[in-house]
Design an enzyme around this catalytic site. Sequence first.
Site, PDB file in Angstrom:
ATOM      1  N   MET A   9      46.751  27.911  24.356  1.00  0.00           N
ATOM      2  CA  MET A   9      47.077  29.286  23.991  1.00  0.00           C
ATOM      3  C   MET A   9      46.335  29.798  22.761  1.00  0.00           C
ATOM      4  O   MET A   9      46.281  31.004  22.531  1.00  0.00           O
ATOM      5  CB  MET A   9      48.578  29.417  23.728  1.00  0.00           C
ATOM      6  CG  MET A   9      49.053  28.743  22.450  1.00  0.00           C
ATOM      7  SD  MET A   9      50.676  29.322  21.863  1.00  0.00           S
ATOM      8  CE  MET A   9      50.268  30.953  21.260  1.00  0.00           C
ATOM      9  N   TYR A  10      45.760  28.926  21.956  1.00  0.00           N
ATOM     10  CA  TYR A  10      45.108  29.381  20.720  1.00  0.00           C
ATOM     11  C   TYR A  10      43.936  30.300  21.058  1.00  0.00           C
ATOM     12  O   TYR A  10      42.972  29.889  21.710  1.00  0.00           O
ATOM     13  CB  TYR A  10      44.618  28.205  19.889  1.00  0.00           C
ATOM     14  CG  TYR A  10      45.702  27.325  19.306  1.00  0.00           C
ATOM     15  CD1 TYR A  10      47.034  27.750  19.261  1.00  0.00           C
ATOM     16  CD2 TYR A  10      45.415  26.071  18.793  1.00  0.00           C
ATOM     17  CE1 TYR A  10      48.026  26.952  18.730  1.00  0.00           C
ATOM     18  CE2 TYR A  10      46.402  25.258  18.253  1.00  0.00           C
ATOM     19  CZ  TYR A  10      47.708  25.702  18.231  1.00  0.00           C
ATOM     20  OH  TYR A  10      48.694  24.897  17.706  1.00  0.00           O
ATOM     21  N   SER A  11      44.052  31.525  20.603  1.00  0.00           N
ATOM     22  CA  SER A  11      43.053  32.557  20.897  1.00  0.00           C
ATOM     23  C   SER A  11      42.758  32.630  22.395  1.00  0.00           C
ATOM     24  O   SER A  11      41.619  32.814  22.816  1.00  0.00           O
ATOM     25  CB  SER A  11      41.770  32.321  20.101  1.00  0.00           C
ATOM     26  OG  SER A  11      42.011  32.435  18.716  1.00  0.00           O
ATOM     27  N   ASN A  12      43.831  32.470  23.199  1.00  0.00           N
ATOM     28  CA  ASN A  12      43.712  32.585  24.654  1.00  0.00           C
ATOM     29  C   ASN A  12      42.591  31.720  25.228  1.00  0.00           C
ATOM     30  O   ASN A  12      41.802  32.171  26.066  1.00  0.00           O
ATOM     31  CB  ASN A  12      43.508  34.055  25.053  1.00  0.00           C
ATOM     32  CG  ASN A  12      44.737  34.898  24.797  1.00  0.00           C
ATOM     33  OD1 ASN A  12      45.855  34.434  24.984  1.00  0.00           O
ATOM     34  ND2 ASN A  12      44.536  36.125  24.351  1.00  0.00           N
TER      35      ASN A  12
END
Length: 349
Positions: free
Chosen positions: A60-63
């Site tokens: 999920m980090y920065s999609n």
Amino acid sequence: MHYIKLGTTGLDVSPIAIGAMTYGEPDRGHPVWSKGEADARPLIRHALEAGINFFDTANMYSNGSSEEILGRALKDFADRDAVVIATKLRHPMRLGPNGRGLSRKAVMTEVDHSLRRLGTDYIDLYQIHRNDHATPWEETLEALSDLVKAGKVRYLGASSMHAWEFAKALHLQRQHGWARFVSMQDHYNLLAREEEREMIPLCLDEGVGTIIWSPLARGRLARAWDDARSTARSETDGAFADLLYSPAEEASNHAIIDAVGKVADAHGVTRAQVALAWLRRQPVVTAPLVGAGSVRQIDEAVASLDIELTDDDVRALEAPYTPRHDWQGISDEAEMEAIRRRVPGMALS
């Protein structure tokens, strides 16, 4: 760099890990403080040159951008067999049904997406990014174990949850002969020590290594009190940061931050180094996650490994602590609302 084992495994990791949430294209998640690829690559390379071999990210980090940036940099700068890549899954990655969670469908789908973004054929440490209360433990744990058997994942890890939940998961894994969680990624620092009550003793008893997120309390422990509450990260985290560090403990926090400053001055080191050195003295702490946004922060973290705090130092740092808000009681809805605020346009099913 002196490497240590992760829990009771044979896996060698550096006692400082790089938290790659800091790295990601700003237009894909955190426009105020994340580092795009051009800025992130020199930092990842410097960490490798300093001997750090442990890198943690999440889908999920920065999609997904964090995984992409980290994967390309490690492919260019490192020996894949020498580095340890950790990533996570559970939070929403797309709109509609089955876009989040720890169902068998989600686990099998997300691991392949992460492998593609990271540009590797295996993940060293695959972690659940909190528990998924909408999916039975048995479904999640068997699916994760199947990833280990398939060779896509080497080890399994968990992250912050109630100790009773983690104990139940470990019991089920042992009962069914499934691959077990070897690590717990936990929220632990001088301003948040509630995990000393149950989770840390549980991990110690089970031989589980802990990886610490927010070791500097979102920068609060790295600055004097007058500056500690104003950082780019804290200003954009909003309600979620308030849930982690409630104003109800402000007097205690103030006293702890002042104590960190006094110990740092006595040793001639920085506040951040004192906070990291304190963690290194704690049982089962394998490595803090350092979200380094500069070369200086990486060098500071590595230098903290040479600091030996005295018993008097530790007493001074720990004495002002008072019981904290039980952040693990935060509902999924509150956490998801915080994610919505951090990721504009993200709609959750």
